[in-house]
Scaffold this active site. Structure first.
Site, PDB file in Angstrom:
ATOM      1  N   ARG A  70     -16.913  17.491 -55.600  1.00  0.00           N
ATOM      2  CA  ARG A  70     -15.922  16.541 -56.167  1.00  0.00           C
ATOM      3  C   ARG A  70     -14.562  16.372 -55.649  1.00  0.00           C
ATOM      4  O   ARG A  70     -13.796  15.646 -56.166  1.00  0.00           O
ATOM      5  CB  ARG A  70     -16.026  16.661 -57.889  1.00  0.00           C
ATOM      6  CG  ARG A  70     -15.528  18.118 -58.018  1.00  0.00           C
ATOM      7  CD  ARG A  70     -15.993  18.599 -59.497  1.00  0.00           C
ATOM      8  NE  ARG A  70     -15.373  19.803 -59.730  1.00  0.00           N
ATOM      9  CZ  ARG A  70     -15.866  21.084 -59.444  1.00  0.00           C
ATOM     10  NH1 ARG A  70     -16.989  20.798 -58.248  1.00  0.00           N
ATOM     11  NH2 ARG A  70     -15.480  22.145 -59.508  1.00  0.00           N
ATOM     12  N   CYS A 186     -15.756  24.172 -65.485  1.00  0.00           N
ATOM     13  CA  CYS A 186     -16.640  23.619 -64.557  1.00  0.00           C
ATOM     14  C   CYS A 186     -17.487  24.404 -64.013  1.00  0.00           C
ATOM     15  O   CYS A 186     -18.903  23.952 -63.899  1.00  0.00           O
ATOM     16  CB  CYS A 186     -15.958  22.868 -63.373  1.00  0.00           C
ATOM     17  SG  CYS A 186     -14.827  21.619 -63.709  1.00  0.00           S
TER      18      CYS A 186
END
Ligand SMILES: [Zn+2]
Length: 249
Positions: A70, A186
């Site tokens: 990402r 995350c």
């Protein structure tokens, strides 16, 4: 602007809301991006491509293989390098005219205050509450507009705290420190790759609007994105008169 700049930025200059004057303001702006990860990647890329005069990129981490899903500022050959250095190379490929200053550290204390004081707009693209609150305190102190973003799993949020204004809320009004908001990372929870792209790009949009002075900023509103249902919610934000950070402003 020279001919190269007039061409490069022509699609901005064509917008009546930006024009030559707005693009000149972008070229003269100094923007501090705190965090060169999932949010900071698209934010810094759009800001550099759009011609922001000086981008200050702050992050003390190195690129890890798990980031690449990402954090589009970094690529496979950057694994193990400092994120700010890997990021600078990407930004220069996007726009060789971009002037990027690197701070290979988690900014705090005097260094954080100096950077905030020197910036026109601050983007909080970090991943922890301690930094978020420290950045907010510095932005309140120096009355700098703060563009705040966050994303985890499929959930994102973005807002602007335009601390140049007397009646604007600060980040602490919204998320008081010490309320033991559970820090979700995350690394544990996972994050949907484009979610941070959507939020980070929104932060870049808000920063450019603040610099140009066009449109209506997210000041006074918090946008919440449910990426699974792909629904946005807008919540009105008020200033907390008892806020210990901005209350005495
Ligand atoms: Zn406050």
């Amino acid at each position: 602007m020279n001919d190269d700049q007039l061409l490069r930025y022509s699609r901005h200059i064509l917008l009546p809301e930006i024009g030559v004057e707005g693009q000149e303001a972008i070229l003269a702006a100094r923007v501090l991006v705190i965090g060169a990860g999932g949010l900071g990647s698209p934010a810094a890329m759009y800001l550099a491509a759009a011609g922001v005069g000086t981008l200050v990129l702050a992050d003390g981490d190195t690129v890890d293989l798990t980031n690449l899903q990402r954090q589009i500022l970094h690529s496979a050959d950057g694994v193990g390098r400092l994120k700010v250095e890997s990021g600078r190379d990407t930004l220069h490929r996007l726009n060789p005219l971009a002037h990027v200053e690197l701070r290979a550290t988690r900014l705090e204390g005097q260094a954080l205050e100096d950077e905030v004081a020197a910036a026109d707009v601050v983007l909080d693209c970090c991943d922890n509450f301690a930094t978020r609150h420290a950045v907010n305190r510095a932005c309140v102190k120096f009355r700098k507009p703060l563009v705040s973003g966050a994303g985890i799993r499929f959930d994102g949020q973005v807002s602007v705290f335009d601390l140049r204004k007397d009646d604007s809320a600060c980040y602490h009004c919204l998320f008081p420190e010490g309320e033991d908001l559970e820090e979700v990372r995350c690394a544990v929870m996972g994050v949907f790759a484009p979610l941070v792209g959507i939020i980070g790009a929104t932060q870049a949009a808000e920063a450019l609007k603040l610099i140009v002075g066009c449109g209506t900023s997210l000041d006074g509103r918090l946008l919440l994105l449910d990426g699974l249902e792909m629904e946005w919610r807008s919540v009105s934000l008020g200033r907390d008169p008892g806020c210990p950070v901005c209350g005495s402003r």
